[in-house]
Design a protein around this motif. Structure first.
Motif, mmCIF file in Angstrom:
data_model
loop_
_atom_site.group_PDB
_atom_site.id
_atom_site.type_symbol
_atom_site.label_atom_id
_atom_site.label_comp_id
_atom_site.label_asym_id
_atom_site.label_seq_id
_atom_site.Cartn_x
_atom_site.Cartn_y
_atom_site.Cartn_z
ATOM 1 N N THR A 70 0.807 -1.125 -0.130
ATOM 2 C CA THR A 70 0.120 -0.073 0.010
ATOM 3 C C THR A 70 0.774 1.173 0.027
ATOM 4 N N PRO A 71 0.903 2.131 -1.127
ATOM 5 C CA PRO A 71 1.498 3.305 -1.181
ATOM 6 C C PRO A 71 1.299 4.198 -0.074
ATOM 7 N N GLU A 72 2.230 4.973 0.758
ATOM 8 C CA GLU A 72 1.986 5.680 1.645
ATOM 9 C C GLU A 72 2.497 7.153 1.199
ATOM 10 N N GLY A 73 3.138 7.161 0.082
ATOM 11 C CA GLY A 73 3.686 8.574 -0.439
ATOM 12 C C GLY A 73 5.344 8.753 -0.333
ATOM 13 N N SER A 74 5.609 9.615 -0.812
ATOM 14 C CA SER A 74 7.092 9.803 -1.137
ATOM 15 C C SER A 74 7.624 11.308 -0.348
ATOM 16 N N ASN A 112 6.321 13.515 4.986
ATOM 17 C CA ASN A 112 5.448 13.580 4.176
ATOM 18 C C ASN A 112 4.154 13.052 5.070
ATOM 19 N N LEU A 113 2.856 13.488 4.746
ATOM 20 C CA LEU A 113 1.945 12.927 5.303
ATOM 21 C C LEU A 113 1.370 11.681 4.682
ATOM 22 N N SER A 114 1.163 10.497 5.449
ATOM 23 C CA SER A 114 1.200 9.271 5.070
ATOM 24 C C SER A 114 -0.372 9.479 4.271
ATOM 25 N N PRO A 118 -3.596 9.286 7.301
ATOM 26 C CA PRO A 118 -3.700 10.375 7.573
ATOM 27 C C PRO A 118 -3.124 10.921 8.713
ATOM 28 N N ALA A 119 -3.452 10.163 9.822
ATOM 29 C CA ALA A 119 -3.074 10.687 11.025
ATOM 30 C C ALA A 119 -1.477 10.662 11.259
ATOM 31 N N ILE A 160 7.755 7.551 12.447
ATOM 32 C CA ILE A 160 6.451 7.633 12.410
ATOM 33 C C ILE A 160 5.886 8.751 13.633
ATOM 34 N N ASN A 161 5.328 10.122 12.995
ATOM 35 C CA ASN A 161 5.008 10.904 14.095
ATOM 36 C C ASN A 161 3.378 11.215 14.128
ATOM 37 N N SER A 162 2.735 11.666 14.981
ATOM 38 C CA SER A 162 1.670 11.977 14.924
ATOM 39 C C SER A 162 1.130 13.274 14.250
#
Length: 244
Positions: A70-74, A112-114, A118-119, A160-162
């Protein structure tokens, strides 16, 4: 009076015979000072061990896939770098061969925001890298252009941050091996000193990274690549060899 006439006639006869006598003499050699021998110009020799420092800028790109699917972005990761290098070169005619090891501190970071979550904010930081490469170049006196290639290793921290509070949810350290190619230009401005500029590209293969948060483990497949531009100052320990 007769004696005076006799002496006079003798002098005239002697004077008339001198040119003929001089003409019979062989020409005498003329001696001149030999010109000084030409001074051979010294050619710069790139052979020998060298030690140096480098500094510049790097930028790269990290792509995250949750579970490898599942892509989470770059995001881009960029920053400054400074380090040192040690190597050995040997020259055969205009061709220069070499081997080199390089180690650098770095501050390449980005986030980047996943897309899938999105959280969460995905963050990567590369704080060190190393290169072990071979070189081949072409020298014109004190100017050297070269290409290089070999192995690369990076030291990374993935977090991974909130997205709401910025708090860290999970973090892991990762060491990754890959390949490097590059090219450079170097100028010898003194018998044992040279100054140069180098470009390198690091190919870092994608790898699975495991995160543990609250006793739950998840995995992301993260791929990376980097571009580096650095200025370099080298000191070569072997003396200059004169070629004629």
């Amino acid at each position: 009076m007769k004696k005076l006439l006799f002496v006079t006639a003798s002098i005239v006869a002697l004077g008339a015979g001198l040119p003929a006598f001089a003409a019979d003499l062989a020409p005498q050699p003329v001696y001149t000072k030999a010109p000084p021998a030409p001074v051979a110009s010294a050619l710069y020799d790139w052979s020998g061990f060298y030690l140096g420092v480098n500094g510049g800028w790097g930028w790269g790109r990290s792509s995250w896939d949750f579970g490898g699917v599942t892509p989470e972005g770059s995001h881009d990761a960029s920053g400054a770098t400074i380090g040192s290098q040690i190597g050995y070169r040997w020259q055969s005619g205009p061709v220069v061969f070499g081997v080199e090891g390089q180690g650098n501190w770095a501050d390449f970071s980005g986030s980047n925001l996943s897309i899938a979550f999105p959280a969460d904010i995905n963050h990567s930081k590369t704080d060190a890298f190393g290169l072990i490469t071979g070189q081949i170049g072409y020298a014109v006196n004190n100017i050297l252009v070269y290409a290089k290639g070999g192995a690369a290793v990076t030291g990374n921290t993935f977090q991974i941050n909130s997205a709401l509070t910025g708090a860290q949810l999970a973090s892991t350290n990762n060491t990754r091996w890959g390949a490097a190619v590059g090219a450079g230009f170097e100028f010898g401005f003194a018998p044992n000193w040279s100054l140069g500029v180098e470009y390198d590209h690091l190919f870092m293969p994608a790898g699975n990274v495991t995160f543990t948060s609250g006793g739950v483990s998840t995995s992301d497949r993260i791929s990376q690549d980097f571009d580096l531009v650095t200025a370099r100052l080298n000191y070569r320990f072997s003396p200059v060899v004169l070629k004629y």
